[in-house]
Design a protein around this motif. Structure first.
Motif, PDB file in Angstrom:
ATOM      1  N   ASP A 178       0.857  -1.185   0.000  1.00 34.10           N
ATOM      2  CA  ASP A 178       0.000   0.000   0.000  1.00 34.10           C
ATOM      3  C   ASP A 178       0.891   1.231   0.000  1.00 34.10           C
ATOM      4  O   ASP A 178       1.752   1.395   0.864  1.00 34.10           O
ATOM      5  N   VAL A 179       0.667   2.123  -0.962  1.00 30.71           N
ATOM      6  CA  VAL A 179       1.541   3.293  -1.084  1.00 30.71           C
ATOM      7  C   VAL A 179       1.466   4.176   0.154  1.00 30.71           C
ATOM      8  O   VAL A 179       2.427   4.852   0.517  1.00 30.71           O
ATOM      9  N   HIS A 180       0.331   4.150   0.868  1.00 28.89           N
ATOM     10  CA  HIS A 180       0.205   4.981   2.060  1.00 28.89           C
ATOM     11  C   HIS A 180       1.083   4.473   3.207  1.00 28.89           C
ATOM     12  O   HIS A 180       1.374   5.222   4.142  1.00 28.89           O
ATOM     13  N   ASP A 181       1.497   3.208   3.135  1.00 32.17           N
ATOM     14  CA  ASP A 181       2.398   2.698   4.172  1.00 32.17           C
ATOM     15  C   ASP A 181       3.735   3.421   4.162  1.00 32.17           C
ATOM     16  O   ASP A 181       4.444   3.440   5.172  1.00 32.17           O
ATOM     17  N   MET A 182       4.099   4.021   3.022  1.00 33.66           N
ATOM     18  CA  MET A 182       5.376   4.732   2.935  1.00 33.66           C
ATOM     19  C   MET A 182       5.468   5.852   3.968  1.00 33.66           C
ATOM     20  O   MET A 182       6.550   6.181   4.453  1.00 33.66           O
ATOM     21  N   PHE A 183       4.320   6.440   4.320  1.00 33.83           N
ATOM     22  CA  PHE A 183       4.325   7.551   5.266  1.00 33.83           C
ATOM     23  C   PHE A 183       4.617   7.084   6.687  1.00 33.83           C
ATOM     24  O   PHE A 183       4.893   7.900   7.568  1.00 33.83           O
TER      25      PHE A 183
END
Length: 463
Positions: free
Chosen positions: A402-407
């Motif tokens: 999930d790209v939001h996990d990068m945050f």
């Protein structure tokens, strides 16, 4: 000066990446419900806007945006390239050129005046802004780039056209000239093997736009939805999302500004990179079930199509008058066959055979339920048992998650449970330690989920 039209002799991967590149080009062009009066369509051109430099600087400090949607005057792409002697690189810059569509009626003295709307022959026509797709190609030798960067000036002329609707009504389309600079350079990357860092910079070169003009006026001198396709002959690109171990340091040092370069094209091809203002993954594809463009390329076709069918006749009439592309969407959606709609509802991408011959009941069956206990189960990570109560540091993978996990990268969390899914994979449910609402999340059971390889144990086995 770069060619304003594409050159025919291009890497095969350009054609394979075309559908995704077109989705990037028109993402946000016109959003559902495709009407001019809709609030979301009153602020146009959200992605990849390269505006005049003086105007951008007057808005405040330039801040790169995670979504790539902030207005800027430049883009910079850095990617890794393995190139043999004689390799050549082709850079294709693609963008939309805004044009103003003015509906005009003849006045009592004979002259024409712009109006908000006009009805001719039972059809409505609205004054609105459109856009024309543009692209230009630059081809250079990699060895020559090592000696000297290549600079191209891209000039796109403005123009005016008149379409007569009847003797007293016409549509006038006007576009203003655009100017840009494309710089292509190569440097050696830090790696144990021969590796090049390829840099492509695209800048708006308009110098005659005052800093204080309104945004709609500045947009008429902007490159909109700007992105690049980069192809190589005699070489191959490396993924920045999932680089080989020997190139990981070089990949981390690639500095991209307002762009996200990924491998593109068919299969595992590494001859083309798509550098987009929208976050993508390597080898992105348009779903084969998609019947056509909806200008919300990251949304679900089924939902958008069904919602479009709920528009009233008056709303559809306004949408058709807003833009010819909106009219085309309505025409297509209204005649979609039932079998096409059924394909939009879902698709099975892969099927894994069920393993037979085991005496152990599956975990999801009533007999196997006792063998699974998320609050008590543990999983080994680097030799350390991790279970409920363990402190961990989050290390989300750069590809496939999930790209939001990068945050959340680098944040510390507390494990609340260890789950087993239907594919026999473990997932750790965690709550951030510094989250003010941690207790509330525990009470509701609303967690962040990470795979065991995405966490780093911070202490021994929990008590």
């Amino acid at each position: 000066m770069a060619s304003p039209e594409p050159v025919e002799d291009v890497p095969d991967g350009f054609a394979a990446a075309q559908s995704v590149a077109d989705a990037v080009l028109y993402e946000g062009y016109l959003l559902y419900p495709y009407r001019r009066s809709s609030g979301k369509n009153k602020v146009r051109w959200q992605f990849g806007v390269l505006a005049p430099p003086a105007w951008v600087r007057a808005q405040g400090p330039e801040r790169p945006s995670v979504s790539g949607s902030a207005d800027s005057w430049r883009q910079r792409t850095e990617c890794l390239l393995e190139a043999a002697p004689g390799a050549r690189v082709r850079v294709r810059v693609r963008y939309l050129q805004p044009q103003h569509r003015s509906v005009q009626v003849r006045g009592p003295r004979g002259g024409f005046t712009e109006v908000d709307a006009a009805d001719v022959g039972g059809e409505r026509y609205l004054t609105f802004d459109e856009a024309v797709p543009r692209e230009c190609d630059v081809e250079v030798d990699v060895d020559a780039l090592a000696a000297q960067p290549h600079v191209e000036v891209v000039e796109q002329a403005g123009g005016e056209s008149v379409e007569a609707l009847d003797d007293d009504t016409r549509i006038v389309r006007r576009s203003l000239p655009l100017s840009a600079v494309v710089r292509v350079s190569v440097a050696d990357a830090e790696a144990p093997f021969r590796l090049r860092l390829l840099r492509v910079e695209v800048e708006n070169a308009a110098e005659d736009v005052p800093a204080g003009v309104p945004r709609p006026e500045a947009l008429r001198r902007s490159l909109v939805a700007a992105h690049t396709l980069i192809g190589v002959r005699g070489g191959s690109f490396l993924s920045l999302l999932d680089p080989p171990a020997w190139a990981s340091v070089a990949a981390r040092r690639c500095a991209n500004l307002h762009t996200f370069p990924v491998l593109a094209g068919e299969g595992d091809s590494r001859s083309v990179v798509l550098s987009s203002p929208i976050i993508l993954y390597d080898h992105p594809e348009v779903a084969p079930e998609s019947p056509g463009d909806l200008f919300d390329a990251t949304e679900i076709d089924e939902i958008l199509s069904l919602r479009t069918l709920t528009l009233t006749e008056e709303e559809k009439r306004e949408a058709r008058a807003t833009d010819p592309r909106a009219a085309a969407i309505l025409d297509r959606v209204e005649v979609i066959p039932k079998e096409v709609f059924s394909r939009l509802h879902g698709a099975v991408r892969s099927v894994r055979p069920v393993e037979d011959g085991t005496d152990e009941p599956p975990w999801w069956s009533p007999e196997g339920e006792a063998a699974v206990s998320p609050e008590c189960d543990a999983v080994l990570v680097d030799g350390t048992p991790v279970a409920r109560g363990s402190r961990v540091r989050l290390r989300p993978r750069r590809s496939g998650g999930d790209v939001h996990d990068m945050f959340l990268a680098g944040r510390t969390a507390r494990v609340e449970a260890v789950f087993l899914d239907v594919d026999d994979a473990r997932h750790l449910a965690v709550v951030l330690e510094d989250d003010p609402g941690a207790d509330l999340h525990r009470w509701y059971g609303r967690y962040h989920y990470f795979a065991p390889e995405e966490i780093e144990p911070l202490d021994g086995a929990p008590s």
